[in-house]
Design a protein around this motif. Sequence first.
Motif, PDB file in Angstrom:
ATOM      1  N   VAL A   1       0.844  -1.191   0.000  1.00  0.00           N
ATOM      2  CA  VAL A   1       0.000   0.000   0.000  1.00  0.00           C
ATOM      3  C   VAL A   1       0.884   1.247   0.000  1.00  0.00           C
ATOM      4  CG1 VAL A   1      -1.800   1.281   1.206  1.00  0.00           C
ATOM      5  CG2 VAL A   1      -1.798  -1.224   1.264  1.00  0.00           C
ATOM      6  N   VAL A   2       0.575   2.162  -0.912  1.00  0.00           N
ATOM      7  CA  VAL A   2       1.238   3.470  -0.951  1.00  0.00           C
ATOM      8  C   VAL A   2       0.185   4.509  -0.603  1.00  0.00           C
ATOM      9  CG1 VAL A   2       2.471   5.152  -2.346  1.00  0.00           C
ATOM     10  CG2 VAL A   2       2.901   2.710  -2.674  1.00  0.00           C
ATOM     11  N   ARG A   3       0.384   5.213   0.503  1.00  0.00           N
ATOM     12  CA  ARG A   3      -0.591   6.181   1.006  1.00  0.00           C
ATOM     13  C   ARG A   3      -0.330   7.552   0.397  1.00  0.00           C
ATOM     14  NH1 ARG A   3       0.538   2.265   4.454  1.00  0.00           N
ATOM     15  NH2 ARG A   3      -1.138   1.358   5.721  1.00  0.00           N
ATOM     16  N   GLN A   4      -1.395   8.152  -0.156  1.00  0.00           N
ATOM     17  CA  GLN A   4      -1.281   9.449  -0.818  1.00  0.00           C
ATOM     18  C   GLN A   4      -1.733  10.578   0.110  1.00  0.00           C
ATOM     19  OE1 GLN A   4      -0.014   9.513  -4.159  1.00  0.00           O
ATOM     20  NE2 GLN A   4       0.407   7.420  -3.460  1.00  0.00           N
ATOM     21  N   ASP A   5      -1.277  11.787  -0.195  1.00  0.00           N
ATOM     22  CA  ASP A   5      -1.625  12.953   0.638  1.00  0.00           C
ATOM     23  C   ASP A   5      -3.113  13.266   0.608  1.00  0.00           C
ATOM     24  OD1 ASP A   5       1.029  13.216   1.297  1.00  0.00           O
ATOM     25  OD2 ASP A   5       1.451  14.720  -0.256  1.00  0.00           O
ATOM     26  N   ASN A   6      -3.781  12.904  -0.481  1.00  0.00           N
ATOM     27  CA  ASN A   6      -5.213  13.199  -0.590  1.00  0.00           C
ATOM     28  C   ASN A   6      -6.090  12.144   0.078  1.00  0.00           C
ATOM     29  OD1 ASN A   6      -4.847  11.095  -2.334  1.00  0.00           O
ATOM     30  ND2 ASN A   6      -5.699  12.127  -4.151  1.00  0.00           N
ATOM     31  N   GLY A   7      -5.465  11.226   0.814  1.00  0.00           N
ATOM     32  CA  GLY A   7      -6.219  10.199   1.515  1.00  0.00           C
ATOM     33  C   GLY A   7      -6.405   8.913   0.730  1.00  0.00           C
ATOM     34  N   HIS A   8      -5.978   8.884  -0.533  1.00  0.00           N
ATOM     35  CA  HIS A   8      -6.123   7.677  -1.346  1.00  0.00           C
ATOM     36  C   HIS A   8      -5.092   6.625  -0.942  1.00  0.00           C
ATOM     37  CE1 HIS A   8      -8.249   9.775  -4.994  1.00  0.00           C
ATOM     38  NE2 HIS A   8      -8.980   9.774  -3.889  1.00  0.00           N
ATOM     39  N   TYR A   9      -5.450   5.373  -1.146  1.00  0.00           N
ATOM     40  CA  TYR A   9      -4.525   4.255  -1.051  1.00  0.00           C
ATOM     41  C   TYR A   9      -4.298   3.717  -2.471  1.00  0.00           C
ATOM     42  CZ  TYR A   9      -4.676   3.581   4.055  1.00  0.00           C
ATOM     43  OH  TYR A   9      -4.534   3.731   5.411  1.00  0.00           O
ATOM     44  N   ASN A  10      -3.050   3.696  -2.892  1.00  0.00           N
ATOM     45  CA  ASN A  10      -2.698   2.987  -4.118  1.00  0.00           C
ATOM     46  C   ASN A  10      -2.235   1.589  -3.720  1.00  0.00           C
ATOM     47  OD1 ASN A  10      -3.282   5.268  -5.595  1.00  0.00           O
ATOM     48  ND2 ASN A  10      -1.148   5.903  -5.828  1.00  0.00           N
ATOM     49  N   VAL A  11      -2.841   0.594  -4.316  1.00  0.00           N
ATOM     50  CA  VAL A  11      -2.610  -0.795  -3.913  1.00  0.00           C
ATOM     51  C   VAL A  11      -1.886  -1.539  -5.032  1.00  0.00           C
ATOM     52  CG1 VAL A  11      -3.669  -2.940  -3.107  1.00  0.00           C
ATOM     53  CG2 VAL A  11      -4.695  -0.733  -2.507  1.00  0.00           C
ATOM     54  N   PHE A  12      -0.795  -2.201  -4.655  1.00  0.00           N
ATOM     55  CA  PHE A  12      -0.018  -3.010  -5.586  1.00  0.00           C
ATOM     56  C   PHE A  12      -0.003  -4.444  -5.059  1.00  0.00           C
ATOM     57  CE2 PHE A  12       1.394   1.321  -5.801  1.00  0.00           C
ATOM     58  CZ  PHE A  12       1.536   1.572  -7.168  1.00  0.00           C
ATOM     59  N   VAL A  13      -0.111  -5.392  -5.957  1.00  0.00           N
ATOM     60  CA  VAL A  13      -0.192  -6.803  -5.559  1.00  0.00           C
ATOM     61  C   VAL A  13       0.983  -7.566  -6.143  1.00  0.00           C
ATOM     62  CG1 VAL A  13      -2.704  -6.757  -5.365  1.00  0.00           C
ATOM     63  CG2 VAL A  13      -1.655  -7.369  -7.541  1.00  0.00           C
ATOM     64  N   GLY A  14       1.201  -8.754  -5.576  1.00  0.00           N
ATOM     65  CA  GLY A  14       2.265  -9.609  -6.085  1.00  0.00           C
ATOM     66  C   GLY A  14       3.606  -8.947  -5.949  1.00  0.00           C
ATOM     67  N   SER A  15       4.300  -8.806  -7.066  1.00  0.00           N
ATOM     68  CA  SER A  15       5.642  -8.203  -7.068  1.00  0.00           C
ATOM     69  C   SER A  15       5.633  -6.819  -7.684  1.00  0.00           C
ATOM     70  CB  SER A  15       6.616  -9.110  -7.829  1.00  0.00           C
ATOM     71  OG  SER A  15       6.750 -10.346  -7.187  1.00  0.00           O
ATOM     72  N   GLY A  16       4.513  -6.108  -7.549  1.00  0.00           N
ATOM     73  CA  GLY A  16       4.481  -4.715  -7.983  1.00  0.00           C
ATOM     74  C   GLY A  16       3.432  -4.370  -9.012  1.00  0.00           C
ATOM     75  N   GLN A  17       2.513  -5.292  -9.326  1.00  0.00           N
ATOM     76  CA  GLN A  17       1.470  -4.991 -10.290  1.00  0.00           C
ATOM     77  C   GLN A  17       0.419  -4.076  -9.660  1.00  0.00           C
ATOM     78  OE1 GLN A  17       0.880  -5.615 -13.601  1.00  0.00           O
ATOM     79  NE2 GLN A  17      -0.825  -4.230 -13.187  1.00  0.00           N
ATOM     80  N   ALA A  18       0.175  -2.919 -10.293  1.00  0.00           N
ATOM     81  CA  ALA A  18      -0.811  -1.975  -9.772  1.00  0.00           C
ATOM     82  C   ALA A  18      -2.201  -2.588  -9.874  1.00  0.00           C
ATOM     83  CB  ALA A  18      -0.758  -0.668 -10.546  1.00  0.00           C
TER      84      ALA A  18
END
Length: 630
Positions: A217-234
Amino acid sequence: MSSIQNIGISGLRSAQSGLLTASHNISNANTPGYNRQQIVQSTNNPLPRGSGFVGQGVQVTTVQRIYSQFLTSQALQVQTQSSQLSSYYNEIKQIDNLLADTSSGLSPAMQNFFSAAQDVATNPTSIPSRQALLSHAQILVGRLQEMDQHFSEMRDGVNKQLTSNVEEINVLATQIAKLNINIQTAEGVAGGQPANDLRDQRDLLLRELSQFIKVDVVRQDNGHYNVFVGSGQALVVGDRTMTLKTVVAPDDAQRLTVALDMGNKTILLPEHQLQGGSLGGLFAFREETLDSTQNTLGLIALGLAQTFNDQHRLGQDLHGLLGGDFFHIPEPGVQAASGNDSASSVTVAVSDVGALTASDYRFEYDGTNYTLTRLSDNFSVSTPVAPDATPLTLDGLSITDATIQSGEHFLIQPTRQAAQGIGIAIQDPARIAAAAPIRTEADIANTGTATISAGRVNSPLDTNLQKTVTITFQSSNLFKVTGDGLPTDDQTYKSGEDISFNGWSIQIDGKPAAGDTFVIRANTNGVADNRNALLMAGLQTQNSLLNETASFQSTYASLVSQVGSKTRELEVMNRAQTNMLAQVDQSIQSLSGVNLEEEAANLLRYQQAFQAASKVIEISNSLFDTLLRI
């Protein structure tokens, strides 16, 4: 008076917020994923007076979650590892139970089959003994087919679970993306105050997602979560999601794999990159255990059937006919890649069953070289010449008649379907070739001490195999061979050395005298002969597989041991990981869980604060009334 009243009102509002928050905590004490909340208070800015700063009451700056990002991230990591181990263990223990079963496993069926072969060697003229051999052969074939069917059903089950897991991943990804939007909207309306309940829901969805696949999980300043699975697939980027789907593998129609659905095209994702969770566990189980186990079972079936056939063809049945195939043997499996031209083809044959491995192979042409690769370790052999007149060989496989274009490839599975494809080739018990097709005799008038062996058949295809051959000694170290098409010159004699003609070999031991003769002829009426039956029964302990390093029984025992060891390893690791997950969850509960006793105390505390603030307001009103009466 208004200052006193405002201070009382601020305390009243603060106590009210505390009461609401404590009540909310109590109501959600059993809500999955809920993190305990508390109000954060601060003093209002005081007013300067001549005697100093006078306080102006209290304000609630925010309602915050009692939340640890470190523990949450740790829980995601431990959860995905636990789910992977659990998924792998649940699958492999089915194979372990199947292989190790003393009643329904393969070992009893093989033992009974070779015991029946030994019984035929003991009673070669007995039709009941011969029928028993056919019956036990059918039971052995049935056991192999039954076990292989279980493996095929497990393979189908893995495909179904992969499809189900991918569907769940897509649903969870969509919900997370929607919550990203809702959280951003809600917090924007609230002036940046955290939408605690919505954030709890999103964290719970992430926890559920980690059960299926590894999550970063990469947390963004606007409150969004960007989620990546496996070995880096968005998978989730803000309010957008990437859709996964299961597709048939391009070179194996029985295998489903995962791809990224881009609408107008599909991008296959390497299985080794989709790690963690039940999805990663299924991939690991299929690649590391299911494929090799089914291939090894097929190797045992193919090796047993081929070596038994080879020996059976060297014998003679009750009708005096040479033995044929005892088992039906399937051809190696060959699958063309989905992008191959429909006219492309390749012919694959097993040239040496003893050299076969339990691996699959890839045959390809890059425009310059034809290459055959063993997929278990990527060892390969190549040739720039089309493998027709000169076959391309590796591990007992022979590649010929290759019609293939540059960039195309074939998947070769020499043993995958062997256990399912073998069958019994004879039905008549009299057709079991228990006897040898030749017999040897020493002339009773011989005066030397030499003796002749019973003889060994080397090739049943020699048309002169059963023709009479006479060996006559000219002296103690010279002999002539007489028979159709045989050399007439003298042969040098060495005691015990092979003498081979017409597809057979014999040995003469001792010191012959001049004039001694020995005859090799057809084994006419040799119904009580058991020589070939003894050799067939002896195959049980012969090292016929894996370059003559293992017997059928030892290969199966090694398979049972490998699967059992891996199952035990996964059981221990799964138990340890489950305990670790419980410890992490306990740490999260200790920090973020709702303690009803504590919340009950908070209710009393905020109730008293509310009552006290009300009293302040009451006193303010009383003082104001006093001023009005002056």
